[in-house]
Design an enzyme around this catalytic site. Structure first.
Site, mmCIF file in Angstrom:
data_model
loop_
_atom_site.group_PDB
_atom_site.id
_atom_site.type_symbol
_atom_site.label_atom_id
_atom_site.label_comp_id
_atom_site.label_asym_id
_atom_site.label_seq_id
_atom_site.Cartn_x
_atom_site.Cartn_y
_atom_site.Cartn_z
ATOM 1 N N ASP A 1 26.888 80.657 50.543
ATOM 2 C CA ASP A 1 27.617 80.827 51.722
ATOM 3 C C ASP A 1 26.779 81.148 53.005
ATOM 4 O O ASP A 1 25.499 81.694 52.591
ATOM 5 C CB ASP A 1 28.882 81.791 51.615
ATOM 6 C CG ASP A 1 28.484 82.974 51.459
ATOM 7 O OD1 ASP A 1 27.701 83.865 52.116
ATOM 8 O OD2 ASP A 1 28.777 83.826 50.212
ATOM 9 N N ARG A 2 27.325 80.916 54.385
ATOM 10 C CA ARG A 2 26.268 81.108 55.252
ATOM 11 C C ARG A 2 25.829 82.623 55.354
ATOM 12 O O ARG A 2 24.834 82.929 56.125
ATOM 13 C CB ARG A 2 26.771 80.710 56.538
ATOM 14 C CG ARG A 2 28.022 81.501 57.122
ATOM 15 C CD ARG A 2 28.519 81.180 58.546
ATOM 16 N NE ARG A 2 29.543 82.047 58.655
ATOM 17 C CZ ARG A 2 29.358 83.420 59.323
ATOM 18 N NH1 ARG A 2 28.099 83.861 59.479
ATOM 19 N NH2 ARG A 2 30.574 84.011 59.404
#
Length: 174
Positions: A32-33
């Protein structure tokens, strides 16, 4: 961090194409970012499937900074598997570790003098969306920092953020 593990931007966050011009190459697994660390890229669809298909159960190893001081009971729950909204997780390997020697995070993790934190090594054999974060939150240990250091036999080793190296495609036989 703050980069999507896909080549296209999504309108809010940049994709890998801003840094890598590699047509025909795709991520094998995602981060995920908010997460950091190892991302495998391949142009071999069969290898991508082997790495990401839960049936093959490739271990994914993470260094996780959590808020709070983990109790034996909390760690035991994580090891046995917890039940999330999308069902029970497989058992995980959990080890308390000393703070690792990592690169600086941008932005840095907010330090709260009155709230302790701890580091764990977590090894999973599945890869649900934001799974580590959801698992640690489930046992009241919110994740502050998440760094993937290995997927199966491939480790981050001494790669710095933004660096890459070729690996032997024979890893697919693992």
């Amino acid at each position: 961090m703050n980069v999507l593990s896909q080549f296209t931007d999504d309108g809010h966050w940049p994709g890998l194409k801003r840094w890598l011009d590699l047509p025909g190459v795709y991520p094998a697994g995602r981060l995920d970012r908010d997460s950091e660390g190892l991302l495998l890229l391949t142009n071999d669809g069969a290898l991508q499937a082997r790495i990401t298909d839960p049936a093959h159960k490739w271990p994914k190893t993470y260094l996780v900074q959590v808020e709070g001081t983990p109790t034996d009971e909390q760690l035991q729950k994580l090891e046995q598997g917890v039940t999330l909204k999308d069902g029970p997780t497989l058992p995980a390997q959990i080890t308390r570790i000393d703070p690792p020697d990592l690169w600086l995070r941008d932005p840095p993790v907010r330090v709260r003098k009155t709230v302790p934190d701890a580091w764990l090594r977590i090894i999973l054999r599945e890869g649900r969306n934001r799974q580590v974060r959801r698992m640690t939150a489930h046992v009241d240990l919110p994740t502050l920092r998440l760094v993937r250091i290995a997927i199966g036999p491939v480790g981050l080793d001494d790669l710095a953020p933004g660096e890459w190296r070729d690996i032997d495609p024979k890893i697919a036989t693992v």
